[in-house]
Design a protein around this motif. Structure first.
Motif, PDB file in Angstrom:
ATOM      1  N   GLU A  43      -5.675   9.144   2.113  1.00  0.00           N
ATOM      2  CA  GLU A  43      -5.839   7.808   2.680  1.00  0.00           C
ATOM      3  C   GLU A  43      -4.846   6.835   2.059  1.00  0.00           C
ATOM      4  O   GLU A  43      -4.393   7.019   0.931  1.00  0.00           O
ATOM      5  N   ARG A  44      -4.543   5.812   2.824  1.00  0.00           N
ATOM      6  CA  ARG A  44      -3.671   4.768   2.320  1.00  0.00           C
ATOM      7  C   ARG A  44      -4.368   4.053   1.166  1.00  0.00           C
ATOM      8  O   ARG A  44      -5.556   3.730   1.247  1.00  0.00           O
ATOM      9  N   GLU A  45      -3.646   3.820   0.080  1.00  0.00           N
ATOM     10  CA  GLU A  45      -4.251   3.186  -1.081  1.00  0.00           C
ATOM     11  C   GLU A  45      -3.526   1.894  -1.445  1.00  0.00           C
ATOM     12  O   GLU A  45      -2.315   1.761  -1.271  1.00  0.00           O
ATOM     13  N   PHE A  46      -4.308   0.981  -1.963  1.00  0.00           N
ATOM     14  CA  PHE A  46      -3.787  -0.306  -2.387  1.00  0.00           C
ATOM     15  C   PHE A  46      -2.910  -0.144  -3.619  1.00  0.00           C
ATOM     16  O   PHE A  46      -3.220   0.638  -4.522  1.00  0.00           O
ATOM     17  N   VAL A  47      -1.804  -0.900  -3.636  1.00  0.00           N
ATOM     18  CA  VAL A  47      -0.911  -0.886  -4.785  1.00  0.00           C
ATOM     19  C   VAL A  47      -0.874  -2.257  -5.477  1.00  0.00           C
ATOM     20  O   VAL A  47      -1.132  -2.373  -6.676  1.00  0.00           O
ATOM     21  N   ALA A  48      -0.567  -3.294  -4.711  1.00  0.00           N
ATOM     22  CA  ALA A  48      -0.449  -4.634  -5.289  1.00  0.00           C
ATOM     23  C   ALA A  48      -0.525  -5.667  -4.175  1.00  0.00           C
ATOM     24  O   ALA A  48      -0.266  -5.352  -3.013  1.00  0.00           O
ATOM     25  N   THR A  66       5.090   9.067  -5.902  1.00  0.00           N
ATOM     26  CA  THR A  66       5.732   9.502  -4.669  1.00  0.00           C
ATOM     27  C   THR A  66       4.817   9.238  -3.475  1.00  0.00           C
ATOM     28  O   THR A  66       3.660   9.658  -3.465  1.00  0.00           O
ATOM     29  N   ALA A  67       5.333   8.517  -2.488  1.00  0.00           N
ATOM     30  CA  ALA A  67       4.535   8.154  -1.321  1.00  0.00           C
ATOM     31  C   ALA A  67       5.408   7.355  -0.363  1.00  0.00           C
ATOM     32  O   ALA A  67       6.531   6.962  -0.704  1.00  0.00           O
ATOM     33  N   VAL A  68       4.867   7.119   0.815  1.00  0.00           N
ATOM     34  CA  VAL A  68       5.451   6.119   1.711  1.00  0.00           C
ATOM     35  C   VAL A  68       4.791   4.798   1.376  1.00  0.00           C
ATOM     36  O   VAL A  68       3.559   4.689   1.347  1.00  0.00           O
ATOM     37  N   TYR A  69       5.601   3.795   1.122  1.00  0.00           N
ATOM     38  CA  TYR A  69       5.101   2.477   0.741  1.00  0.00           C
ATOM     39  C   TYR A  69       5.187   1.534   1.934  1.00  0.00           C
ATOM     40  O   TYR A  69       6.224   1.445   2.594  1.00  0.00           O
ATOM     41  N   PHE A 111       0.855  -1.175   0.000  1.00  0.00           N
ATOM     42  CA  PHE A 111       0.000   0.000   0.000  1.00  0.00           C
ATOM     43  C   PHE A 111       0.896   1.231   0.000  1.00  0.00           C
ATOM     44  O   PHE A 111       2.092   1.148   0.302  1.00  0.00           O
ATOM     45  N   ARG A 112       0.317   2.367  -0.321  1.00  0.00           N
ATOM     46  CA  ARG A 112       1.090   3.599  -0.260  1.00  0.00           C
ATOM     47  C   ARG A 112       0.225   4.730   0.257  1.00  0.00           C
ATOM     48  O   ARG A 112      -1.012   4.692   0.159  1.00  0.00           O
ATOM     49  N   GLN A 113       0.891   5.720   0.804  1.00  0.00           N
ATOM     50  CA  GLN A 113       0.168   6.846   1.394  1.00  0.00           C
ATOM     51  C   GLN A 113       0.969   8.120   1.239  1.00  0.00           C
ATOM     52  O   GLN A 113       2.194   8.134   1.462  1.00  0.00           O
ATOM     53  N   THR A 114       0.280   9.169   0.845  1.00  0.00           N
ATOM     54  CA  THR A 114       0.873  10.500   0.806  1.00  0.00           C
ATOM     55  C   THR A 114       0.210  11.359   1.864  1.00  0.00           C
ATOM     56  O   THR A 114      -0.908  11.069   2.321  1.00  0.00           O
ATOM     57  N   LEU A 115       0.868  12.424   2.234  1.00  0.00           N
ATOM     58  CA  LEU A 115       0.391  13.287   3.310  1.00  0.00           C
ATOM     59  C   LEU A 115      -0.999  13.823   2.992  1.00  0.00           C
ATOM     60  O   LEU A 115      -1.241  14.368   1.916  1.00  0.00           O
ATOM     61  N   GLY A 116      -1.904  13.631   3.913  1.00  0.00           N
ATOM     62  CA  GLY A 116      -3.255  14.155   3.756  1.00  0.00           C
ATOM     63  C   GLY A 116      -4.200  13.268   2.978  1.00  0.00           C
ATOM     64  O   GLY A 116      -5.362  13.612   2.786  1.00  0.00           O
TER      65      GLY A 116
END
Length: 126
Positions: free
Chosen positions: A43-48, A90-93, A36-41
């Protein structure tokens, strides 16, 4: 289960990175793993995600054809190969382990994942 995600960094648009998720615990190989990944502000989103047996994988539409998830159960590690990276990647994974043992069809729902790593920052410059 303890998870450690690493491999993030700064890369130019069009470049590649490979993230790794190393897990402790003898039963890791019996569970699906998701990224999953998340950027500031946001929601966390599914990646794979990949099933416990590697027979099933699932990707978000935004990364399909660019990212590849794989696993090496003998090494208790799951990988996310990311190619053709774009600034919007760009995100925290984060990697996460499924709450259900040997789930047949992998899930995209973060609430279905019980264990989470600390995250690794991916920054893609334009």
């Amino acid at each position: 289960v303890q998870l450690q995600a690493f491999g993030g960094g700064l890369v130019q648009a069009g470049g590649s990175l490979r993230l790794s998720c190393a897990a402790s615990g003898p039963t890791f190989s019996a569970y699906a793993v998701g990224w999953f990944r998340q950027t500031l502000g946001k929601e966390r989103e599914f990646v794979a995600a990949i099933s416990w047996s590697s027979s099933s994988t699932l990707y978000a539409d935004s990364v399909k054809g660019r990212f590849t998830i794989s696993r090496a159960n003998a090494k208790n590690t799951v990988y996310l190969q990311m190619n053709s990276l774009q600034p919007e990647d760009t995100a925290v994974y984060y990697c996460a382990v499924d709450s259900k043992i040997r789930r047949v069809v992998v899930t995209t729902t973060s609430a279905e994942y019980a264990y989470w790593g600390q995250g690794t920052q991916v920054t893609v410059s334009s």
